[in-house]
Design an enzyme around this catalytic site. Structure first.
Site, PDB file in Angstrom:
ATOM      1  N   SER A 137       0.861  -1.192   0.000  1.00 23.48           N
ATOM      2  CA  SER A 137       0.000   0.000   0.000  1.00 23.48           C
ATOM      3  C   SER A 137       0.888   1.230   0.000  1.00 23.48           C
ATOM      4  O   SER A 137       2.036   1.169   0.457  1.00 23.48           O
ATOM      5  CB  SER A 137      -0.866   0.014   1.258  1.00 23.48           C
ATOM      6  OG  SER A 137      -1.585   1.223   1.336  1.00 23.48           O
ATOM      7  N   TYR A 150      -3.530  -0.749  10.802  1.00 20.71           N
ATOM      8  CA  TYR A 150      -3.393  -1.130   9.392  1.00 20.71           C
ATOM      9  C   TYR A 150      -2.033  -0.674   8.849  1.00 20.71           C
ATOM     10  O   TYR A 150      -1.332  -1.446   8.179  1.00 20.71           O
ATOM     11  CB  TYR A 150      -4.531  -0.516   8.572  1.00 20.71           C
ATOM     12  CG  TYR A 150      -4.455  -0.822   7.097  1.00 20.71           C
ATOM     13  CD1 TYR A 150      -4.654  -2.122   6.628  1.00 20.71           C
ATOM     14  CD2 TYR A 150      -4.168   0.183   6.157  1.00 20.71           C
ATOM     15  CE1 TYR A 150      -4.583  -2.408   5.269  1.00 20.71           C
ATOM     16  CE2 TYR A 150      -4.109  -0.092   4.801  1.00 20.71           C
ATOM     17  CZ  TYR A 150      -4.313  -1.391   4.367  1.00 20.71           C
ATOM     18  OH  TYR A 150      -4.238  -1.680   3.020  1.00 20.71           O
TER      19      TYR A 150
END
Ligand code: NJP
Length: 235
Positions: A137, A150
């Site tokens: 990500s 996260y």
């Protein structure tokens, strides 16, 4: 260019979102796709289109990870690519997170990547080639409010893949890490397909095209890292 025809690719998290788009695109290029997720019905619906192998499994379970690789080898007799895409995320203030939620995110995003890589690497080493692609990500590279859990998993996954890249390169094994910005998927219980998201988010197919690009690189080329964003997203 590396021709993907008849190459065997395991795609985790293939039932929805980015993984599904990757599975469909690789199948369109002639690859044999082994689709992995926990929800069997969604996998079967995908597999009707890709005509590959659907394996309902939990990437965070060591026996499942080994089973995925064993089933793939017994069905196709070869394995060329692993796409570590399965992931989960939820967001909020640190003090509101339950420890169990934290553990679950690490189990899927980090341990899942570890277990699948651990299961394929001996096979890739023995054949002197193989390609691992990790869907990390852009938040593997920046911190943000409400992202303690996260973000920590995505930094950890990125570190795992970066270290593994150095370990396996001498064996002819490629490791590519993809860093997408916001993608219009079911992630974090969102509903994809809104008119607004067309401008603010990447489509799953955009990430799938990035995966195709790194997999099709000539045999002597490895794309180590690839980051992509919607133009509207600041970076
Ligand atoms: O999410 P979603 P995305 N074992 O929810 C599967 C990263 N990313 O496509 O198991 C096996 O639509 C789940 O299937 P099921 C993100 O971190 C996203 O957006 O049946 N599979 C489903 O197929 C993640 O790594 C954005 O529930 C498991 C899939 O994973 C990757 O992209 C931005 C599983 C999730 O589909 C794909 O996420 C970014 C398990 N234990 C990075 N747990 C974004 N969307 O904005 C879940 O930078 N799955």
């Amino acid at each position: 260019m590396t021709d993907l025809t008849d190459q065997v690719a395991i795609v985790t998290g293939a039932s929805r979102g980015i993984g599904r788009a990757i599975a469909l695109l690789l199948a369109l290029q002639g690859a044999k796709v082994v689709a992995v997720a926990r929800t069997a019905e969604e996998l079967e619906e995908l597999n009707a289109k890709t005509q590959g192998l659907a394996i309902p499994a939990d990437v965070a379970d060591e026996a499942d990870a080994q089973h995925i690789v064993n089933e793939t080898l017994s069905r196709y007799g070869r394995l060329d690519m692993l796409i570590c895409n399965a992931g989960v995320g939820s967001f909020g203030l640190l003090e509101h997170f339950e420890a169990a939620e934290w553990d679950q995110m690490f189990a899927v995003n980090v341990k899942g990547t570890f277990l699948l890589c651990k299961a394929v690497v001996p096979h890739f080493k023995a054949q002197g080639r193989g390609h691992i692609v990790g869907i990390a990500s852009d938040v593997s590279r920046r911190t943000f409010e409400h992202g303690t859990a996260y973000g920590a998993t995505k930094y950890a996954q990125d570190a795992l893949l970066g270290s593994l890249r150095k370990e396996v390169r001498p064996h002819g094994i490629k490791v590519s890490t993809i860093y997408p910005g916001m993608v219009d998927t079911y992630f974090n219980d969102s509903k994809p397909g809104s008119a607004a998201a067309e401008k603010t988010h990447l489509r799953p197919s955009d990430v799938a095209q990035a995966v195709r690009y790194v997999l099709e690189a000539p045999a002597h080329v490895v794309v180590d890292e690839l980051m992509l964003h919607p133009v509207s997203q600041e970076w």
